[in-house]
Design an enzyme around this catalytic site. Structure first.
Site, mmCIF file in Angstrom:
data_model
loop_
_atom_site.group_PDB
_atom_site.id
_atom_site.type_symbol
_atom_site.label_atom_id
_atom_site.label_comp_id
_atom_site.label_asym_id
_atom_site.label_seq_id
_atom_site.Cartn_x
_atom_site.Cartn_y
_atom_site.Cartn_z
ATOM 1 C CB SER A 24 -5.878 -0.318 15.898
ATOM 2 O OG SER A 24 -5.867 -0.580 14.513
ATOM 3 C CE LYS A 68 -2.520 1.431 3.588
ATOM 4 N NZ LYS A 68 -3.646 1.476 4.533
#
Length: 339
Positions: A307, A83
């Protein structure tokens, strides 16, 4: 739209007939949240077991334009890829563009053929929500029926979508500095079979699960508001100096990280790590350990999932999107690589 050789066939030695371009609209059409949550759980388990490869995220800092690029490669499951994503906070004002944009190149590990180029902005939104879905599946109280959302933006909607996949929610409380954002959120989610109301940050504390999705650099959730056994998905912090939680919450909670290096650099724990009040020894577990081992005892504790987003999540989500789009021939096929 053109059909191509199946992913499985490509792994059997057949070369696909092109690279599939999967747009943002395609991602929204074919993203299956339950499947993405299951795929991410498998990816976390594979990475924990040494069956996935994920080099460190690399940064190209561009201080002259107040931005940066980030490269996130990984191999997990049946795919490999990278990505390429930016963070340019001035984009909305300067160019009318999103702060964050991205592309995912998804490849067949056997032949290295680029199977797909996928819009990474929408993909990231779904995989971020799904990561919270995995953590909530394993860490939230078994009788969870309420969700608090700090922030009423797009990511709050994917948090709701993921957590509603895991638990039957009776109440959702959403808090935001912008009252119009709360009203828009309630309107967009009115189709759900639960009560959705606006509230203050303090009122989120009555919820079984809380997801935070703001870019705040000052703690918003106070420790005294949080009930024992609450599960918090701390999703907003993504750069040094950002934090949404009162550090006292981290002191008393079982903290689960997706990756120590990333979280200590730019996750919710980055500020207390920098000032020396939180160390690696204070981490209760990684999310990979939580999905691999019996950590059910954590359900009775206050838990925080820090996260930051991992490349294995992007590739696992890309696999779901590629397979779904390929099954129905969605997306434009183009020839990028000559045979």
């Amino acid at each position: 739209m053109t059909s191509s050789t199946s992913h499985t066939a490509a792994l059997d030695g057949q070369v696909p007939d092109g690279t599939r371009i999967i747009s943002a609209a395609d991602v929204r059409e074919y993203a299956d949240m339950p499947a993405i949550i299951d795929g991410l759980q498998s990816a976390f388990r594979s990475y924990e077991g040494g069956d996935a490869t994920m080099p460190p995220k690399s940064y190209v800092d561009l201080p002259e334009v107040n931005g940066d690029f980030r490269s996130m490669p990984a191999q997990v499951g049946e795919g490999a890829g990278v990505k390429w994503v930016n963070v340019h906070p001035d984009n909305p004002d300067r160019f009318g563009l999103p702060t964050v944009m991205g592309l995912v190149v998804y490849s067949d590990p056997e032949s290295a053929y680029p199977l797909a180029v996928i819009d990474g902005t929408e993909l990231t939104r779904f995989r971020t929500g799904a990561a919270a879905g995995v953590a909530t599946r394993h860490l939230a109280p078994p009788d969870t029926d309420s969700l608090g959302l700090l922030g009423a933006g797009v990511q709050a909607r994917t948090q709701l979508a993921a957590i509603a996949t895991e638990f039957d929610l009776a109440e959702v409380v959403v808090s935001d500095l912008d009252e119009s954002a709360i009203e828009a959120f309630v309107d967009k989610e009115s189709h759900r079979d639960c009560e959705i109301v606006g509230g203050t940050p303090a009122e989120l504390g009555r919820c079984d699960v809380i997801s935070t999705t703001t870019p705040s650099r000052d703690p918003i959730l106070d420790a005294e508001w949080i009930g024992e056994g609450t599960h918090i998905n701390a999703m907003g912090a993504d750069a040094p100096g950002k934090q949404e939680l009162d550090p006292a919450i981290l002191d008393s909670a079982a903290v689960v990280v997706d990756d120590w290096e990333q979280c200590s650099h730019s996750g919710e724990i980055n500020v207390p790590v920098a000032d020396g009040t939180f160390t690696r020894a204070d981490v209760a577990a990684t999310v990979g350990e939580v999905v691999t081992e019996d950590r059910s005892s954590l359900r009775t504790a206050t838990t925080v999932f820090d996260s930051t987003g991992l490349a294995i999540q992007d590739i696992a989500t890309a696999e779901q999107l590629y397979t779904a789009a390929e099954d129905v021939g969605a997306g434009e096929m183009i020839d990028i690589v000559s045979s």
